[in-house]
Design an enzyme around this catalytic site. Structure first.
Site, PDB file in Angstrom:
ATOM      1  N   GLU A   1     -16.424   5.452   5.970  1.00 45.66           N
ATOM      2  CA  GLU A   1     -15.548   4.684   6.861  1.00 45.66           C
ATOM      3  C   GLU A   1     -15.434   5.440   8.167  1.00 45.66           C
ATOM      4  O   GLU A   1     -15.994   6.536   8.326  1.00 45.66           O
ATOM      5  CB  GLU A   1     -14.176   4.474   6.216  1.00 45.66           C
ATOM      6  CG  GLU A   1     -13.474   5.762   5.810  1.00 45.66           C
ATOM      7  CD  GLU A   1     -12.229   5.525   4.971  1.00 45.66           C
ATOM      8  OE1 GLU A   1     -11.717   4.395   4.953  1.00 45.66           O
ATOM      9  OE2 GLU A   1     -11.774   6.482   4.329  1.00 45.66           O
TER      10      GLU A   1
ATOM     11  N   ARG B   1       9.873  27.148  -0.223  1.00 45.17           N
ATOM     12  CA  ARG B   1       8.471  26.773  -0.387  1.00 45.17           C
ATOM     13  C   ARG B   1       8.024  27.020  -1.813  1.00 45.17           C
ATOM     14  O   ARG B   1       8.220  28.104  -2.367  1.00 45.17           O
ATOM     15  CB  ARG B   1       7.598  27.579   0.577  1.00 45.17           C
ATOM     16  CG  ARG B   1       6.133  27.142   0.614  1.00 45.17           C
ATOM     17  CD  ARG B   1       5.340  28.039   1.565  1.00 45.17           C
ATOM     18  NE  ARG B   1       3.979  27.545   1.774  1.00 45.17           N
ATOM     19  CZ  ARG B   1       2.960  27.748   0.941  1.00 45.17           C
ATOM     20  NH1 ARG B   1       3.156  28.440  -0.184  1.00 45.17           N
ATOM     21  NH2 ARG B   1       1.761  27.266   1.219  1.00 45.17           N
TER      22      ARG B   1
ATOM     23  N   ARG C   1       0.834  -1.202   0.000  1.00 48.27           N
ATOM     24  CA  ARG C   1       0.000   0.000   0.000  1.00 48.27           C
ATOM     25  C   ARG C   1       0.871   1.255   0.000  1.00 48.27           C
ATOM     26  O   ARG C   1       0.523   2.264  -0.632  1.00 48.27           O
ATOM     27  CB  ARG C   1      -0.953   0.002   1.198  1.00 48.27           C
ATOM     28  CG  ARG C   1      -1.974   1.135   1.122  1.00 48.27           C
ATOM     29  CD  ARG C   1      -3.045   1.007   2.181  1.00 48.27           C
ATOM     30  NE  ARG C   1      -2.502   1.092   3.533  1.00 48.27           N
ATOM     31  CZ  ARG C   1      -3.216   0.927   4.636  1.00 48.27           C
ATOM     32  NH1 ARG C   1      -4.508   0.647   4.558  1.00 48.27           N
ATOM     33  NH2 ARG C   1      -2.660   1.016   5.827  1.00 48.27           N
TER      34      ARG C   1
ATOM     35  N   LYS D   1      -3.029   6.921   1.315  1.00 46.75           N
ATOM     36  CA  LYS D   1      -2.844   7.110   2.770  1.00 46.75           C
ATOM     37  C   LYS D   1      -1.900   8.290   3.007  1.00 46.75           C
ATOM     38  O   LYS D   1      -0.705   8.118   3.272  1.00 46.75           O
ATOM     39  CB  LYS D   1      -2.323   5.834   3.418  1.00 46.75           C
ATOM     40  CG  LYS D   1      -2.469   5.811   4.946  1.00 46.75           C
ATOM     41  CD  LYS D   1      -2.140   4.439   5.484  1.00 46.75           C
ATOM     42  CE  LYS D   1      -2.207   4.388   7.002  1.00 46.75           C
ATOM     43  NZ  LYS D   1      -3.590   4.539   7.515  1.00 46.75           N
TER      44      LYS D   1
END
Length: 287
Positions: free
Chosen positions: A182, A102, A53, A150
């Site tokens: 979920e 940045r 994953r 994730k």
């Protein structure tokens, strides 16, 4: 207080000495992914699934992952050894690194990714939530639409959990268009009165849980019928049993949703059976 040893970009250091750049994209832009592997008896559970994953998450974001599974396993095991971890979790966080300033644009391939791992001791087998169950409160699902990746952008799940706690619950179930997607940090399941296990089908709407996948295998071995589909809050509240699955909670019964008791308000037989079977199977497979 004993200092944990953590891993930062190739070095094992005391947690007080662990540092990443203030320009790291994980800090500035939540441009990172993570995995959590549970540890029982000093061994890792479902490690290969978590690494698969991780590679998928990184690939979806075009993020470099220049470590092999074998190298990552070595790092996990060394952290477990150095911290004498018998039961708990190892967290891995991967970011796109720091190009020194940045910028929304991805840095070029010369910018190395940032890799951080740390351990967290926690009672997983003999936990109160595992034996007594949890209460959940529903919250609107206001996350981005690529929940199958994730990522470290966990602000809204944290907000949902805090809102659930303010409502007197232990955790949140997220709801979109009237259907449960979920939990804030887990997959949601129900058991119908016909004895069918129901959990949401895989899509961009939910995280493909590693524990979810193993529980599906166990359910098949136990000859339990399973349906992969969405279900409403009302269906869940009237179900025979409800539970959640995750790496850090295994199979945890849900005994109430928005203050509506599930069944008799106690963990159900099937939830307890699946939890016991998952722990047994995890110990058998642990590496």
């Amino acid at each position: 207080m004993t200092q944990r040893t953590v891993y930062v970009n190739g070095d094992y250091v005391a947690e007080r000495d662990a540092k990443v750049s203030v320009f790291d994209r994980g800090f500035l832009l939540a441009d990172g992914v993570y995995e959590v592997s549970s540890v029982l008896d000093g061994k890792l559970i479902d490690f290969s699934g978590h690494m698969q994953r991780l590679k998928r998450s990184a690939g979806e974001l075009e993020m470099s992952l220049p470590w092999s599974d074998e190298t990552l396993l070595e790092i996990h095991r060394e952290l477990i050894r150095r911290n004498a971890l018998e039961e708990g979790m190892v967290y891995l966080q991967l970011t796109r690194g720091s190009a020194g300033d940045r910028d929304f644009a991805y840095p070029d391939a010369s910018t190395p990714p940032t890799l951080v791992l740390f351990t967290q001791a926690k009672a997983l087998v003999d936990s109160r939530s595992g034996s007594e169950g949890i209460r959940v409160a529903t919250q609107p699902d206001w996350r981005w639409t690529r929940r199958d990746i994730k990522t470290v952008q966990l602000l809204y799940p944290a907000m949902a959990k805090m809102a659930a706690k303010a409502a007197g619950a232990d955790d949140a179930w997220l709801v979109e268009n009237g259907m449960v997607t979920e939990g804030a940090s887990n997959n949601a399941w129900i058991l119908t009165h016909d004895g069918v296990l129901v959990t949401r089908e895989l899509s961009h709407a939910i995280l493909p849980g590693i524990t979810r996948a193993v529980v599906l295998e166990i359910a098949a071995a136990l000859s339990l019928d399973v349906e992969a589909r969405a279900f409403s809050v009302a269906e869940a509240q009237s179900a025979r049993e409800c539970f959640v699955t995750s790496a850090s909670s295994f199979v945890t019964p849900v005994i109430a949703i928005d203050e509506v008791m599930i069944g008799d308000g106690r963990p159900g037989d099937v939830s307890r059976r699946l939890r016991s079977a998952y722990i047994e199977e995890s110990r058998r497979r642990a590496i």
